[in-house]
Each structure stands twice: as structure tokens, then as C-alpha cells.
Design a protein around this motif. Sequence first.
Motif, PDB file in Angstrom:
ATOM      1  N   GLY A 250      41.793  40.659  41.408  1.00  0.00           N
ATOM      2  CA  GLY A 250      42.693  41.675  41.927  1.00  0.00           C
ATOM      3  C   GLY A 250      41.980  42.970  42.236  1.00  0.00           C
ATOM      4  O   GLY A 250      40.928  43.285  41.662  1.00  0.00           O
ATOM      5  N   THR A 251      42.530  43.741  43.156  1.00  0.00           N
ATOM      6  CA  THR A 251      41.961  45.039  43.488  1.00  0.00           C
ATOM      7  C   THR A 251      42.145  46.002  42.323  1.00  0.00           C
ATOM      8  O   THR A 251      42.968  45.769  41.420  1.00  0.00           O
ATOM      9  CB  THR A 251      42.640  45.628  44.728  1.00  0.00           C
ATOM     10  N   VAL A 252      41.387  47.085  42.343  1.00  0.00           N
ATOM     11  CA  VAL A 252      41.543  48.106  41.310  1.00  0.00           C
ATOM     12  C   VAL A 252      42.973  48.629  41.309  1.00  0.00           C
ATOM     13  O   VAL A 252      43.571  48.851  40.246  1.00  0.00           O
ATOM     14  CB  VAL A 252      40.533  49.252  41.518  1.00  0.00           C
ATOM     15  N   MET A 253      43.560  48.805  42.486  1.00  0.00           N
ATOM     16  CA  MET A 253      44.936  49.298  42.565  1.00  0.00           C
ATOM     17  C   MET A 253      45.913  48.302  41.948  1.00  0.00           C
ATOM     18  O   MET A 253      46.836  48.682  41.215  1.00  0.00           O
ATOM     19  CB  MET A 253      45.308  49.555  44.022  1.00  0.00           C
ATOM     20  N   SER A 254      45.738  46.998  42.221  1.00  0.00           N
ATOM     21  CA  SER A 254      46.659  46.004  41.663  1.00  0.00           C
ATOM     22  C   SER A 254      46.539  45.944  40.148  1.00  0.00           C
ATOM     23  O   SER A 254      47.535  45.750  39.443  1.00  0.00           O
ATOM     24  CB  SER A 254      46.406  44.633  42.285  1.00  0.00           C
ATOM     25  N   ILE A 255      45.332  46.098  39.625  1.00  0.00           N
ATOM     26  CA  ILE A 255      45.149  46.101  38.174  1.00  0.00           C
ATOM     27  C   ILE A 255      45.742  47.365  37.567  1.00  0.00           C
ATOM     28  O   ILE A 255      46.393  47.325  36.513  1.00  0.00           O
ATOM     29  CB  ILE A 255      43.657  45.952  37.835  1.00  0.00           C
TER      30      ILE A 255
ATOM     31  N   SER B 203      48.656  55.302  40.136  1.00  0.00           N
ATOM     32  CA  SER B 203      47.692  55.423  41.229  1.00  0.00           C
ATOM     33  C   SER B 203      46.336  54.919  40.789  1.00  0.00           C
ATOM     34  O   SER B 203      45.997  54.950  39.594  1.00  0.00           O
ATOM     35  CB  SER B 203      47.570  56.884  41.686  1.00  0.00           C
ATOM     36  N   ALA B 204      45.536  54.475  41.763  1.00  0.00           N
ATOM     37  CA  ALA B 204      44.182  54.024  41.462  1.00  0.00           C
ATOM     38  C   ALA B 204      43.328  55.176  40.958  1.00  0.00           C
ATOM     39  O   ALA B 204      42.462  54.990  40.097  1.00  0.00           O
ATOM     40  CB  ALA B 204      43.565  53.406  42.715  1.00  0.00           C
ATOM     41  N   ALA B 205      43.573  56.375  41.487  1.00  0.00           N
ATOM     42  CA  ALA B 205      42.777  57.530  41.073  1.00  0.00           C
ATOM     43  C   ALA B 205      43.014  57.870  39.603  1.00  0.00           C
ATOM     44  O   ALA B 205      42.066  58.129  38.844  1.00  0.00           O
ATOM     45  CB  ALA B 205      43.105  58.734  41.956  1.00  0.00           C
ATOM     46  N   ALA B 206      44.281  57.870  39.191  1.00  0.00           N
ATOM     47  CA  ALA B 206      44.586  58.161  37.783  1.00  0.00           C
ATOM     48  C   ALA B 206      44.017  57.086  36.875  1.00  0.00           C
ATOM     49  O   ALA B 206      43.476  57.382  35.797  1.00  0.00           O
ATOM     50  CB  ALA B 206      46.097  58.271  37.598  1.00  0.00           C
TER      51      ALA B 206
END
Length: 281
Positions: free
Chosen positions: A236-241, A249-252
Amino acid sequence: MVTGTAAAADSLLPAADSRMVSLRGGSGVTAGSYVFAGTMPGAAWHRHDLHQLEYAVEGVIEVETARARFRSPPRQAVWIPAGLAHRSILREVRTVSVFFDPVLVRDTTFRARVLHAPPLLREMTVHTARWPIDRSGTDAGGDAYFEALAHLVVEWLEDEQPFHLPATRDRLIAEAMRWTDDHLASATLPQVCRAVAVSERTLRRRFRAATGMTWRQYLHQSRLLQATTLLVQTTGTVMSIATAVGFDSAAAFTRAFENYSGATPSAFRRERREPGPPAAR
């Protein structure tokens, strides 16, 4: 969901008379290795007469003690001191365990921990497969090798990783932790209180008393610990994880994960997916 933590409170904690497993044999061997490949859903509570350093070549190692539940992703190692009651959960893993007589490694803390595994630890640990713990006798080369490794282990014990969650004898709090682990993406304090039928005030008070942290701190740590597994065992993408474990959010998620593990999610995944030294079978 955090795997391997859904037992009842009583089973999370070892009995005072946990079985002692003797690994010394009668050959005079003071150190040796054991290679394991496969699945062990949950061993009985037990203790060793030797220290154990278990390195995850592939897969995730989980170890439970009376104080905490540890998770070791690939390229990490778990340290279990001699005499400490514990049980392990291994699922589709390849591991190499090195056992040391306590005379070789002085550890006065008497607690398990997850260690950072630098390349030297990885290579040397895998190489110990030449000298199984159940071999018939000692040899000068093997003895010298384990003595050198023991000196390095003393240094590596100082580089502890935060990949663990607390354990508790409080049945209510154990149930609250299990429910939280199963609902990481959406858990809130009112929800967990309804699930375990207790007021928010009572849960706050008893959770801190039982674990030394607030429920929200536990939720945050459990989310990040679960992320370490998802990063290495899924594509999975970083965002999906991030979403799967409850971040908006992926940034947080990236900021929190880097503060927690010392690496960005992408770097953590990349390091643990690069081909490593094979474990002898």
C-alpha cells in the motif's frame, strides 16, 4: 489490527511458575544459534537459562512479557534476557536466534527490548548458524566468534527501538487496549468507553495507573507500531497506510512516524525490503 494481542488479560501475563527451558545441554557450550523458518502462532509462557537475541531475517517477530508487547519488523532484533518469562508469536518468518550464557553478556536490566540492527549485527548473527546451540562440543573458532559478538551486543543493547506497547494485569484496561488495537482507524475515547462499559473519567484514571500513559498516547503509539508492519508486509501507498491506522494526511503520518522510528515511512520500508544475508537452514 495489532496482531497477537487479542488474548484475555490472564493469558497476556505469565504464571509465576513459567516453564524453564534449559538450552545448555551437557557439552559445555556457552553460546550458539537456532534457525527457525515458518509459523508459531503462540508458544506457551516460558523462560530460558540463556540470553536470547532473535533477529528477524524475514517477517515480523512478536514477543510478550508481563510488562510489554514487543514487535520486531524485519532487520530488527529482540533481546530477551535469561530468566525472563515470555512467549513469542511468529508468522511466516525466518529468524536466527543467538543464545548467550549470562557470563558472556552482562545485562542487569532484566527486560526485553527491540534493538536497532546495524549491518554488522545482521551479518554476524546470520553467520552464527554455523554453530547451533545443540552442537556436541565447543571449538576455538566458535568460542572466539561468540565472545566477540557478545562484546558488540553489550553496545547494541544501548540502541533500543520504541516498537512496543504496554501489558497490564487490569482486565478492563486490557480489554480497552484490545478494542483500540482493533479500531485504530477510527477509535475515539467515547467509543472505547462504550465498548468496555465504563465512564471516560474511570478509563482515564485506570488507564494511566495501569500503563503509565494516557489512552490517547496509547492509541498514537499503537497506530505507529501497526504502521511498521504494514509498511513492510503490504504494498500500500504511504497515504493508504496512514489512513488505515487513523491519520488524516500523509504529511502528518510521515512527521509522526519519523519522530517515532527515526526514519520516514518510505525509508523504513526501503531498508527492510532490500535483500539481506540469507539465513542458513
